[in-house]
Design a protein around this motif. Structure first.
Motif, PDB file in Angstrom:
ATOM      1  N   GLY A  20      55.949  54.126  -3.927  1.00 11.69           N
ATOM      2  CA  GLY A  20      55.690  52.683  -3.850  1.00 11.69           C
ATOM      3  C   GLY A  20      55.994  52.135  -2.459  1.00 11.69           C
ATOM      4  O   GLY A  20      55.125  51.537  -1.802  1.00 11.69           O
ATOM      5  N   TYR A 296      46.119  44.868 -19.599  1.00 18.05           N
ATOM      6  CA  TYR A 296      46.290  46.085 -18.797  1.00 18.05           C
ATOM      7  C   TYR A 296      47.741  46.537 -18.957  1.00 18.05           C
ATOM      8  O   TYR A 296      48.669  45.729 -18.841  1.00 18.05           O
ATOM      9  CB  TYR A 296      45.967  45.759 -17.328  1.00 18.05           C
ATOM     10  CG  TYR A 296      46.332  46.826 -16.330  1.00 18.05           C
ATOM     11  CD1 TYR A 296      45.791  48.109 -16.417  1.00 18.05           C
ATOM     12  CD2 TYR A 296      47.208  46.555 -15.278  1.00 18.05           C
ATOM     13  CE1 TYR A 296      46.124  49.098 -15.494  1.00 18.05           C
ATOM     14  CE2 TYR A 296      47.535  47.528 -14.345  1.00 18.05           C
ATOM     15  CZ  TYR A 296      46.997  48.796 -14.462  1.00 18.05           C
ATOM     16  OH  TYR A 296      47.333  49.761 -13.543  1.00 18.05           O
ATOM     17  N   GLY A 300      53.846  51.771 -13.653  1.00 23.48           N
ATOM     18  CA  GLY A 300      54.058  52.188 -12.267  1.00 23.48           C
ATOM     19  C   GLY A 300      54.088  53.690 -12.074  1.00 23.48           C
ATOM     20  O   GLY A 300      53.600  54.456 -12.917  1.00 23.48           O
ATOM     21  N   VAL A 327      47.519  52.880 -18.596  1.00 18.23           N
ATOM     22  CA  VAL A 327      47.735  54.007 -17.681  1.00 18.23           C
ATOM     23  C   VAL A 327      48.848  54.885 -18.247  1.00 18.23           C
ATOM     24  O   VAL A 327      49.986  54.442 -18.372  1.00 18.23           O
ATOM     25  CB  VAL A 327      48.155  53.515 -16.275  1.00 18.23           C
ATOM     26  CG1 VAL A 327      48.490  54.702 -15.368  1.00 18.23           C
ATOM     27  CG2 VAL A 327      47.059  52.656 -15.649  1.00 18.23           C
TER      28      VAL A 327
HETATM   29  N1  UDP Z   1      49.365  51.591  -9.213  1.00 16.79           N
HETATM   30  C1  UDP Z   1      48.049  51.984  -9.134  1.00 16.79           C
HETATM   31  N2  UDP Z   1      47.489  52.526 -10.245  1.00 16.79           N
HETATM   32  C2  UDP Z   1      48.169  52.721 -11.398  1.00 16.79           C
HETATM   33  C3  UDP Z   1      49.511  52.294 -11.474  1.00 16.79           C
HETATM   34  C4  UDP Z   1      50.089  51.735 -10.352  1.00 16.79           C
HETATM   35  O1  UDP Z   1      47.389  51.832  -8.099  1.00 16.79           O
HETATM   36  O2  UDP Z   1      47.583  53.237 -12.342  1.00 16.79           O
HETATM   37  C5  UDP Z   1      49.984  51.028  -7.995  1.00 16.79           C
HETATM   38  C6  UDP Z   1      50.216  49.544  -8.133  1.00 16.79           C
HETATM   39  O3  UDP Z   1      49.063  48.835  -7.717  1.00 16.79           O
HETATM   40  C7  UDP Z   1      51.431  49.327  -7.250  1.00 16.79           C
HETATM   41  C8  UDP Z   1      52.149  50.662  -7.274  1.00 16.79           C
HETATM   42  O4  UDP Z   1      51.243  51.603  -7.816  1.00 16.79           O
HETATM   43  O5  UDP Z   1      51.018  49.029  -5.930  1.00 16.79           O
HETATM   44  C9  UDP Z   1      53.380  50.646  -8.162  1.00 16.79           C
HETATM   45  O6  UDP Z   1      54.401  50.030  -7.457  1.00 16.79           O
HETATM   46  P1  UDP Z   1      55.536  49.217  -8.202  1.00 16.79           P
HETATM   47  O7  UDP Z   1      56.421  48.661  -7.148  1.00 16.79           O
HETATM   48  O8  UDP Z   1      54.960  48.244  -9.125  1.00 16.79           O
HETATM   49  O9  UDP Z   1      56.271  50.268  -9.096  1.00 16.79           O
HETATM   50  P2  UDP Z   1      56.899  51.719  -8.824  1.00 16.79           P
HETATM   51  O10 UDP Z   1      55.785  52.672  -8.906  1.00 16.79           O
HETATM   52  O11 UDP Z   1      57.537  51.692  -7.447  1.00 16.79           O
HETATM   53  O12 UDP Z   1      57.877  51.857  -9.937  1.00 16.79           O
END
Ligand code: UDP
Length: 480
Positions: A20, A296, A300, A327
């Motif tokens: 992230g 949706y 993450g 997801v």
């Molecule tokens: N994301 C994505 N597709 C997915 C799930 C998440 O592109 O199927 C991206 C989302 O847009 C965000 C990042 O992954 O930019 C997740 O970051 P976040 O800080 O929300 O959570 P982390 O993954 O760090 O727990």
């Protein structure tokens, strides 16, 4: 007389070695490339492998001759999972192995050549305190960046006083007790809204030690970059400015980045937040759904569920009667084997009302007309992406800043419902129906108001637009 053209300032960016934060910092790197600066982007060898595999890094940055990618070892064995709550181990290892290598990078001349000045400015994640030591030792100005939310950052800043007052740690009881030691949050912050490591009951908890120390570190840098905007976090930012006076709010970063790309170079290759390969088939499925009819669901890139929790979500979603796009990453469910962990009924039997993918193009999904709600773990990127898209949320926080973020979503910004610490099908069904049907007008209206503010701050003259310009000016003036 022939005058040599002036070379631009050379900024070294060092993100936290987690997917992230790396994605966010790549966006910042690209914004600074677009502003004409030279960038060295430093990642651990482990992250480097992922960037090559999924993020299209080479073709994405080949149009910026001033950009280069460099690696540093994190000191952990190759097969170490490097996540799942073991951040303290990763940070400690990086700190003990990384500082000398980092300092050597700055002084050895290996990052510069005829067409690239030596590094003259550093932007590093505020959790990597050793970068500030090294920067000070070699006399290069440094600004920190934090990719967690300001509301959580302010809680981190206040950890020492919470410990002193005996408010933390606690042992998981009386979770509705109000916390008094975080100025600005006295009336709504409960024990259950603090980062989960506060619940361990252990005053020597590794994560608590880490975040307490790193919180105190942040005021050592010349400034602090955060991914938010003034209209969203103004009150918390004014508390934070008592500790760190020079804060650059440049968010929502993903949209700021997209705007600048559109403004300056429409033909650049598309970017993605890929941690896994993206399944775009969900966009076609969304195209055939009615407006604002789909919730949706995504937790993450790190959060995991037990099989029991997965089934509660499944039943709750199906029983709500609301369409969903979910997801489920290949490693979402704790256990070895996706096929056996995710039952066939969940994997296959969903095409009518639901659709499941391993990884979605989330920013596009949130902007799609068919999406009317987001069941999220409230990672800061997901939260701010949702706010910018005007999509109300149901919050199921997993760890770290997510517990505080979900409280802000429900109590401060009032753009959603918080279901933290519960995971039963009846609650999920009710919350999904409340968000998408029963109280939809209330939440959608409020979310749209916030989205307007998020978009306005990125327009010329808006707070985030101006703060990015100020950052570039400051870099230029400090590196002459
Ligand atoms: N994301 C994505 N597709 C997915 C799930 C998440 O592109 O199927 C991206 C989302 O847009 C965000 C990042 O992954 O930019 C997740 O970051 P976040 O800080 O929300 O959570 P982390 O993954 O760090 O727990």
């Amino acid at each position: 007389m022939n005058q040599k053209p002036q070379l631009p300032p050379h900024v070294l960016i060092f993100p936290l070695p987690l997917p992230g934060p790396v994605n966010s910092m790549l966006k910042l790197a690209e914004l600074l490339c677009l502003a004409g600066l030279h960038i060295t982007f430093v990642v651990t060898e482990h992250i480097h492998g992922r960037l090559l595999r999924y993020a299209n890094i080479q073709s994405r940055f080949e149009c910026y001759p001033g950009f280069q990618l460099k690696t540093i070892p994190d000191g952990l064995p190759e097969d170490d999972p490097r996540s799942r709550g073991k951040f303290a181990v990763l940070f400690d290892s990086l700190k003990s192995k990384g500082k000398l290598i980092f300092k050597d990078m700055l002084t050895s001349g290996c990052l510069s050549h005829q067409k690239r000045k030596p590094v003259s400015f550093i932007i590093a994640d505020g959790c990597l305190g050793f970068t500030c030591d090294a920067a000070n030792e070699v006399g290069i100005p440094i600004v920190y960046v934090r990719t967690v939310s300001p509301c959580c950052l302010w809680v981190f800043f206040c950890l020492p006083r919470l410990i002193e007052a005996g408010e933390i740690p606690f042992n998981g009881d009386d979770l509705d007790t109000l916390i008094k030691g975080v100025p600005g949050m006295e009336s709504f912050l409960r024990r259950r809204d603090l980062p989960s490591f506060c619940r361990s009951g252990d005053p020597h908890d590794e994560s608590m030690r880490l975040y307490k120390t790193e919180g105190q570190e942040n005021s050592r840098a010349y400034g602090l970059i955060v991914n938010t905007f003034e209209d969203l976090d103004g009150p918390i930012l004014s508390h934070m400015r008592t500790v760190c006076p020079n804060i650059y709010t440049i968010g929502p970063l993903h949209a700021h980045h997209k705007n600048k790309l559109a403004e300056q170079a429409a033909s650049l290759p598309p970017t993605s937040n890929s941690v896994w390969s993206v399944d775009r088939s969900c966009m076609t499925w969304l195209d055939s759904q009615p407006s604002k009819s789909v919730i949706y669901v995504s937790f993450g890139s790190i959060a995991t569920l037990t099989k029991g929790q997965l089934m509660e979500f499944w039943h709750g979603l199906v029983n709500s009667g609301v369409r969903f796009l979910w997801v489920i990453r290949p490693d979402s469910v704790t256990g070895e084997d996706w096929e056996s962990q995710v039952p066939a009924e969940v994997r296959e039997d969903t095409r009518q009302r639901g659709y499941i993918v391993g990884w979605a193009p989330q920013e596009e999904v949130l902007a799609h007309f068919a999406v009317g709600g987001f069941l999220t773990h409230n990672g800061w990127n997901s939260t701010i992406e949702s706010i910018h898209a005007g999509v109300p949320m149901i919050c199921w926080p997993y760890f770290l800043d997510q517990q505080v973020n979900s409280r802000f979503v429900s109590e401060v910004w009032k753009v959603g419902l918080d279901m933290k610490d519960t995971c039963d099908r009846a609650t999920i069904e009710k919350m999904v129906r409340d968000l998408m049907v029963v109280r939809n007008e209330e939440f959608s209206g409020r979310a749209e108001e916030m989205a307007q503010l998020a978009r306005t701050c990125l327009n010329e003259g808006g707070s985030s637009y101006c703060n990015l310009e100020r950052l570039v000016r400051d870099i230029e003036s400090m590196t002459q």
